[in-house]
Design an enzyme around this catalytic site. Structure first.
Site, PDB file in Angstrom:
ATOM      1  N   SER A   1     -20.962  56.475  20.386  1.00 32.71           N
ATOM      2  CA  SER A   1     -21.678  58.025  20.741  1.00 32.71           C
ATOM      3  C   SER A   1     -21.400  58.829  19.220  1.00 32.71           C
ATOM      4  O   SER A   1     -21.916  59.894  19.257  1.00 32.71           O
ATOM      5  CB  SER A   1     -21.173  58.757  21.792  1.00 32.71           C
ATOM      6  OG  SER A   1     -21.715  58.150  22.880  1.00 32.71           O
TER       7      SER A   1
ATOM      8  N   LYS B   1     -24.659  59.966  17.426  1.00 33.06           N
ATOM      9  CA  LYS B   1     -25.576  61.031  17.839  1.00 33.06           C
ATOM     10  C   LYS B   1     -25.376  62.172  16.949  1.00 33.06           C
ATOM     11  O   LYS B   1     -26.416  62.906  17.033  1.00 33.06           O
ATOM     12  CB  LYS B   1     -24.900  61.613  19.378  1.00 33.06           C
ATOM     13  CG  LYS B   1     -25.224  60.784  20.643  1.00 33.06           C
ATOM     14  CD  LYS B   1     -24.687  61.193  21.899  1.00 33.06           C
ATOM     15  CE  LYS B   1     -25.018  60.395  22.863  1.00 33.06           C
ATOM     16  NZ  LYS B   1     -24.335  59.227  22.937  1.00 33.06           N
TER      17      LYS B   1
ATOM     18  N   SER C   1     -22.493  63.810  25.891  1.00 34.71           N
ATOM     19  CA  SER C   1     -22.743  62.589  25.266  1.00 34.71           C
ATOM     20  C   SER C   1     -23.785  61.666  26.388  1.00 34.71           C
ATOM     21  O   SER C   1     -23.464  60.405  26.484  1.00 34.71           O
ATOM     22  CB  SER C   1     -21.230  61.702  25.094  1.00 34.71           C
ATOM     23  OG  SER C   1     -21.418  60.744  24.119  1.00 34.71           O
TER      24      SER C   1
END
Length: 287
Positions: free
Chosen positions: A71, A74, A118
């Protein structure tokens, strides 16, 4: 075994350490104690004190080893989405598809909230909208890890195709902080604002976490920066008119845990570890 001069050559050749001479690169073997507290046996940490141009690290070999970004990708996914006008701003919402996955994901949300919790599903939809060609363009221009997308445009950052090291993560975050990535100032400012997690009168902590798979283990990430805020009385002719000085510390940390290990609250532990390391730098400035 790397000696001091071999170590300098290795660090000097990386994107992060090019501006540091060997006197300003320090191995912190004592940081092992913080990981030992939680029975973490394979971990790394890098912190750059920007004000003094000092880089401290623990476990050089792992600092330079690439893992799935999970993540933490991102951050770049958000930058690309905004820069390409795939979404107009961080308030762009994607409706929930009605499939129950996690309580904090199962609702319509905007990008700011999706970044905070997330939300994988939100960012998979964003990646599809951006498209492979544009994603690849920015992976290349940012020199992000191994720059590989593979066959799945909506999961390459979690399926093992894309990988990045801790020192590469730190170099990327440092460029984001100083608006040095190939994106507009607006785009970088928005993403930095989404990364801000904690703020007091004298400090800010901005980061993104990640959690992915590494062979038969799981790898946990925290990458970001901490800012120590010092209030000073600037000279009337000084360029800084705010009487506030920020001292940034960039960091990247990852460590392994056994698969499906629920014996500890790993989500909280990874943040506590970062705070432990950063607080030691802040204490020096408080003196």
């Amino acid at each position: 075994m790397l000696n001091k001069y071999t170590l300098f050559f290795v660090l000097f050749s990386s994107s992060l350490f090019y501006a540091c001479d060997k006197a300003r690169i320090h191995e912190k073997k004592e940081w092992k104690q913080a990981f030992d507290k939680y029975q973490i046996t394979d971990a790394c940490m890098i912190i750059k004190d920007q004000n003094h141009e000092i880089v401290d690290y623990y476990n050089l070999k792992r600092c330079r080893e690439r893992f799935t970004p999970a993540s933490t990708f991102k951050i770049l996914n958000s930058l690309i989405a905004l820069e390409t006008n795939t979404i107009p701003d961080e308030s762009y919402t994607i409706p929930w598809d009605g499939i129950k996955r996690r309580p904090d994901w199962d609702t319509t949300m905007d990008m700011r909230k999706a970044f905070e919790v997330s939300n994988l599903i939100y960012y998979q939809q964003i990646a599809k909208k951006i498209g492979k060609e544009k994603l690849q363009l920015y992976l290349d221009s940012c020199q992000y890890g191994n720059k590989k997308i593979g066959s799945a445009v909506d999961s390459f950052w979690i399926d093992g195709s894309l990988s990045i090291s801790a020192d590469e993560q730190l170099g990327f975050i440092k460029k984001l902080y100083f608006n040095q990535l190939p994106f507009s100032e607006r785009t970088q400012r928005i993403v930095r604002s989404m990364m801000l997690r904690e703020q007091t009168s004298h400090s800010k902590l901005s980061y993104k976490t990640g959690w992915g798979y590494h062979g038969d283990k799981e790898v946990l990430w925290v990458v970001g920066y901490a800012e120590y805020i010092m209030n000073v009385k600037e000279h009337p002719n000084a360029m800084n008119k705010s009487n506030e000085r920020n001292y940034p510390y960039f960091f990247a940390m990852n460590f392994d845990i056994p698969q499906n290990d629920t014996s500890k609250d790993w989500r909280s532990i990874r943040i506590e570890l970062v705070k432990t390391f950063i607080d030691n730098y802040f204490k020096k400035l408080d003196k």
